[in-house]
Design an enzyme around this catalytic site. Structure first.
Site, mmCIF file in Angstrom:
data_model
loop_
_atom_site.group_PDB
_atom_site.id
_atom_site.type_symbol
_atom_site.label_atom_id
_atom_site.label_comp_id
_atom_site.label_asym_id
_atom_site.label_seq_id
_atom_site.Cartn_x
_atom_site.Cartn_y
_atom_site.Cartn_z
ATOM 1 N N ASP A 12 27.579 44.937 49.745
ATOM 2 C CA ASP A 12 26.309 45.192 49.055
ATOM 3 C C ASP A 12 25.706 43.918 48.482
ATOM 4 O O ASP A 12 24.667 43.972 47.810
ATOM 5 C CB ASP A 12 26.479 46.240 47.961
ATOM 6 C CG ASP A 12 27.632 45.954 47.021
ATOM 7 O OD1 ASP A 12 28.464 45.075 47.327
ATOM 8 O OD2 ASP A 12 27.719 46.615 45.966
ATOM 9 N N GLY A 57 33.485 44.723 39.400
ATOM 10 C CA GLY A 57 32.561 45.119 38.338
ATOM 11 C C GLY A 57 32.775 44.272 37.105
ATOM 12 O O GLY A 57 33.461 43.246 37.144
ATOM 13 N N GLU A 59 37.162 35.446 36.493
ATOM 14 C CA GLU A 59 35.765 35.095 36.735
ATOM 15 C C GLU A 59 34.999 35.192 35.424
ATOM 16 O O GLU A 59 34.546 34.184 34.885
ATOM 17 C CB GLU A 59 35.160 36.021 37.796
ATOM 18 C CG GLU A 59 33.706 35.709 38.121
ATOM 19 C CD GLU A 59 33.085 36.729 39.058
ATOM 20 O OE1 GLU A 59 32.051 36.406 39.662
ATOM 21 O OE2 GLU A 59 33.606 37.859 39.169
ATOM 22 N N ASP A 78 31.154 35.258 48.248
ATOM 23 C CA ASP A 78 30.981 36.325 47.269
ATOM 24 C C ASP A 78 29.817 37.217 47.676
ATOM 25 O O ASP A 78 30.026 38.303 48.204
ATOM 26 C CB ASP A 78 30.788 35.765 45.858
ATOM 27 C CG ASP A 78 31.010 36.803 44.771
ATOM 28 O OD1 ASP A 78 31.627 37.850 45.060
ATOM 29 O OD2 ASP A 78 30.581 36.580 43.629
#
Length: 372
Positions: free
Chosen positions: A29, A186, A216, A313
């Site tokens: 996505d 998420g 991250e 990513d």
């Protein structure tokens, strides 16, 4: 996102796009073509910031340069909105395969969260099947175009939700139909992998591999939980592992460092780091070290012997490709073909594939770099 730019390695002029590459951290996505978003949104009667593909791509990149993972993730509201039907999921998956193939990727793992694609009536299993149909159509089209590429799905659970075990069971159900591993993703801060310990216990009982987003937007405790609770074989980003490395002193030629127990474990166990340079800069993951790519601890980790890999990513949000990420690293740190080959070997060795398939990938990498 398609990228027809020619990336040449400074010094010898090698075409980076022609080199065989492995992509381990690529969000389905986060890799849509802007024109596809426009067309799918029109079919679903959804508003988009622009109906011009170039301007829409610029909008995504601008919105993503926030310095915050939370703000960065807001751009996915639009991409996931157009991926709520079987046709939309299949199209996006097919185009992702073709875009990766055109960039020289010979093996890729596409990760995505099925639980975010149920708004228009699909079941979890139907969503996974739709993506797999698209991947297989993409592989057929890539083969017809002369590309050699393999793709696996990484089924992802959203770390802030409570469906971890359900999604883990979904992943295992499809292990013979395209799914090669499991992930959680998420908002990282405040949602440790330990929240999904039951899911990870189940996956371990099924001998099913996991990679976990950690290091991250959160620090060492998140990484520790990914390893201990998630049994992670790879760390999604993992860039903040560098917080566990102390530079004791430096001279003109060398840096002298000490590793903490956590970073020592990751290095000695060869746990792969799925580093994504442009994204890490956009989300502020490297803010502790600076705000330019040359400040990224990628080179420190590489020089210390960590299993570093290079990833995109989200190709759309970062307006990037794997070839572009390699070119940027070369510009920042002076890497050459031999370094690029190490990164690809690292990724091949860490792929969620049987060892025979990984060895075959390594041979393809060696042959491709020998011919460069």
């Amino acid at each position: 996102m398609t990228d027809d730019t020619e990336y040449l390695l400074e010094g010898d002029g090698t075409d980076i796009r022609a080199l065989p590459k492995i992509s381990l951290h690529d969000h389905l996505d986060g890799g849509l073509r802007p024109q596809t978003i426009i067309e799918l949104a029109d079919e679903l009667d959804l508003e988009v910031p622009s109906t011009d593909a170039e301007l829409l791509g610029d909008w995504f990149e601008a919105q993503s340069n926030s310095g915050s993972l939370v703000d960065y993730l807001k751009t996915f509201d639009l991409t996931t909105a157009v991926m709520q039907t079987r046709e939309g999921l299949a199209r996006v998956a097919k185009e992702s395969v073709l875009d990766l193939a055109a960039d020289g990727v010979i093996y890729g793992e596409l990760r995505w969260a099925p639980e975010q694609h149920l708004a228009r009536g699909l079941s979890l299993d139907e969503a996974v099947e739709a993506v797999q149909d698209g991947i297989e159509d993409g592989l057929d089209a890539a083969d017809a175009a002369g590309y050699d590429i393999r793709i696996g799905q990484l089924v992802t659970a959203m770390r802030h939700a409570d469906r971890g075990l359900e999604i883990a069971e979904l992943a295992v159900r499809h292990r013979e139909r395209g799914v090669v591993g499991f992930d959680i993703a998420g908002a990282e801060a405040g949602f440790l992998p330990s929240r999904h310990r039951t899911a990870f216990d189940y996956l371990a009982s099924q001998f099913f591999p996991t990679t976990v987003h950690a290091g991250e937007a959160d620090g060492l405790e998140s990484i520790r939980s990914a390893l201990l609770d998630g049994r992670a074989l790879r760390l999604g980003h993992g860039v903040r592992l560098a917080e566990d490395i102390v530079v004791e002193r430096q001279d003109e030629d060398n840096s002298y460092v000490s590793l903490g127990l956590l970073s020592q474990w990751v290095r000695d166990r060869r746990v792969a780091l799925e580093l994504s340079p442009s994204s890490n800069l956009q989300t502020g993951a490297i803010a502790a070290w600076g705000d330019e790519l040359v400040d990224h601890p990628f080179d420190l980790l590489y020089q210390l012997g960590f299993r570093v890999t290079v990833n995109t990513d989200n190709r759309l949000m970062s307006a990037t490709s794997l070839s572009r990420e390699l070119a940027l690293l070369s510009d920042a740190f002076g890497y050459d073909l031999s370094d690029f080959e190490v990164f690809q070997r690292n990724a091949a060795e860490a792929a969620f594939l049987p060892i025979e398939d990984r060895e075959e990938l390594i041979e393809l990498i060696e042959d491709g770099f020998d011919e460069a």
